[in-house]
Design a protein around this motif. Sequence first.
Motif, PDB file in Angstrom:
ATOM      1  N   ILE A   1      -4.566   1.991   9.106  1.00  0.00           N
ATOM      2  CA  ILE A   1      -5.537   2.859   8.469  1.00  0.00           C
ATOM      3  C   ILE A   1      -6.921   2.234   8.403  1.00  0.00           C
ATOM      4  CG2 ILE A   1      -6.008   3.964   6.219  1.00  0.00           C
ATOM      5  CD1 ILE A   1      -2.976   4.675   6.311  1.00  0.00           C
ATOM      6  N   GLY A   2      -7.046   0.988   8.728  1.00  0.00           N
ATOM      7  CA  GLY A   2      -8.352   0.327   8.651  1.00  0.00           C
ATOM      8  C   GLY A   2      -8.412  -0.446   7.354  1.00  0.00           C
ATOM      9  N   GLY A   3      -9.345  -1.376   7.280  1.00  0.00           N
ATOM     10  CA  GLY A   3      -9.425  -2.196   6.072  1.00  0.00           C
ATOM     11  C   GLY A   3      -8.120  -2.940   5.860  1.00  0.00           C
ATOM     12  N   ASP A   4      -7.496  -3.386   6.942  1.00  0.00           N
ATOM     13  CA  ASP A   4      -6.295  -4.226   6.892  1.00  0.00           C
ATOM     14  C   ASP A   4      -5.049  -3.521   6.364  1.00  0.00           C
ATOM     15  OD1 ASP A   4      -7.986  -6.226   7.650  1.00  0.00           O
ATOM     16  OD2 ASP A   4      -8.400  -6.818   5.574  1.00  0.00           O
ATOM     17  N   PHE A   5      -5.030  -2.208   6.329  1.00  0.00           N
ATOM     18  CA  PHE A   5      -3.821  -1.538   5.852  1.00  0.00           C
ATOM     19  C   PHE A   5      -3.036  -1.011   7.044  1.00  0.00           C
ATOM     20  CE2 PHE A   5      -1.243   1.971   4.219  1.00  0.00           C
ATOM     21  CZ  PHE A   5      -0.627   1.367   3.147  1.00  0.00           C
ATOM     22  N   ARG A   6      -1.991  -1.737   7.396  1.00  0.00           N
ATOM     23  CA  ARG A   6      -1.085  -1.262   8.438  1.00  0.00           C
ATOM     24  C   ARG A   6       0.146  -0.755   7.726  1.00  0.00           C
ATOM     25  NH1 ARG A   6      -0.907  -5.240  13.630  1.00  0.00           N
ATOM     26  NH2 ARG A   6      -2.699  -4.288  14.635  1.00  0.00           N
ATOM     27  N   VAL A   7       0.404   0.519   7.857  1.00  0.00           N
ATOM     28  CA  VAL A   7       1.507   1.113   7.108  1.00  0.00           C
ATOM     29  C   VAL A   7       2.793   0.298   7.255  1.00  0.00           C
ATOM     30  CG1 VAL A   7       2.958   3.163   6.869  1.00  0.00           C
ATOM     31  CG2 VAL A   7       0.485   3.403   7.112  1.00  0.00           C
ATOM     32  N   PRO A   8       3.243  -0.008   8.476  1.00  0.00           N
ATOM     33  CA  PRO A   8       4.531  -0.700   8.592  1.00  0.00           C
ATOM     34  C   PRO A   8       4.541  -2.089   7.947  1.00  0.00           C
ATOM     35  CG  PRO A   8       3.619  -0.201  10.782  1.00  0.00           C
ATOM     36  CD  PRO A   8       2.650   0.321   9.773  1.00  0.00           C
TER      37      PRO A   8
END
Length: 484
Positions: free
Chosen positions: A194-201
């Motif tokens: 998602i950006g800003g270091d947020f990788r769902v998995p």
Amino acid sequence: MKTSEAADPAAILRQLPSVDELLHTDTGIGLLPETGPRRLTRLARTALERLRQIVQNMVAESAEQGVNYSKEILLKDAQRFLMEEWQAEQRSAQRRVINATGVVIHTNLGRAPLSENARRAIAEEAAGYCTLEYEMETGKRGRRGQRAEDLLKELTGAESALIVNNCAAAAFLVLTVLAAPGEVIISRGELVEIGGDFRVPDVLARSGAVLREVGTTNRTKLSDYAKATNDSTRMILKVHPSNYRIVGFTESPAVSDLAELAHSRGLLFYEDAGSGALIDLAGLGLSDEPVIGASIRAGVDVVTFSGDKLLGGPQAGLIVGKAEIIERIRNHPLYRALRVDKLAYAALQETLEAHVRGTALDEIPVLRMLAMSREQIEQRTAIFSVRLREKVAEDSGLQFEIIGGNSVVGGGSAPAVYPETVLLVLTQAKFPGVRLEQYLRTSNPPVITRIVDNKVVIDLRTVTESEENELLEILARHAEARTR
Ligand SMILES: *Cc1c(COP(=O)(O)O)cnc(C)c1O
């Protein structure tokens, strides 16, 4: 820096001021109250080291030409370097900027600017002592965030609500409490970064829950979810892809169908809505954003979303859903580690109040900016350019023209929506666009612009009317400096 006395490299280096001498110059004495003594000494050492290097190089280069540096000149240079060192350190401080990029939810610039009421509440209601965990009626300990939670319930129709530090924390908490170590079913098309270091998995796997991916990147059917359930399955998860859209041959089940499937198998249904609008923003062209209340009505058990995206408030992760589920989360020790502070509650409370009052589109800056029509921005830009023309002399070479363009929603929200705007294009003879951009970026307050085709462009959508005056002054000062 040069005078033409006799050259003797060693003698010249001996002329360099000492730290103590530098500290006792006007610059040193002037800076002391702001820096404090220890830091001033450190800055002075750095400044003198820089000066020593420069002098050494110059002496080496020009030894035969009989060049010298007087003590006075060196002390002047040392003072200038000291001031520069101090200014360079201050530039890394967090400070206010004027966002002239037209990117409304600009993650690098702090996402949502707060409403007037939210700012006032932080300063007047929360900065000092406040009723954070104090019940006025009884004088006993109260629950933090009670009012903000009640407002969230009213706005979404959910039974209960809870507030944590950000949406990534909310997702982590939900999976930790409700799913780990069991399995969570998620569509392959929703395993996004998602950006800003947020990788769902990544975040989800850290919770200890096991992700069971189903379907394909572009199509996932209800039967894919159904087939993946087994004894270890705890939850079905739907993640709003936010900054990512697959268009064309796509399929995903309706939220209500997923809710029905989950409940028929005794599973929880969780939706990470991301930007999450509290009101329908289709009127602003944002028809793809999930409306939280609609998800609750469709039978989602728990929904998480960010406070500082389309909601237009402070950084926060909002969790709404069934009372029994929210209480389980509230009672988990991890909640204690992820809770928010009184400043965030104050700002959030006011932001939610505006939504309940029905004045969000006027009061909340993010929504107000997105609601601005191209015609409104065009009119403001035309007036701005007339005022700029009056302030800026012809011989400064500063030219401007108004062209059509697009703003950006930003913050991973509505990636396919580019609101129409007009842009003020600034050019200046013999002054490249990148230098003008840099000048604006290093002015006070810094003005952040976009560069298009090597030209500085300004989008007034994200500039408030009071900031317009500051921007005008900064541009006028620049133009004047260039004519001298
Ligand atoms: C933005 C986003 C997040 C992360 O939210 P933060 O508040 O920045 O932690 C998580 N999930 C979705 C779907 C998002 O869009």
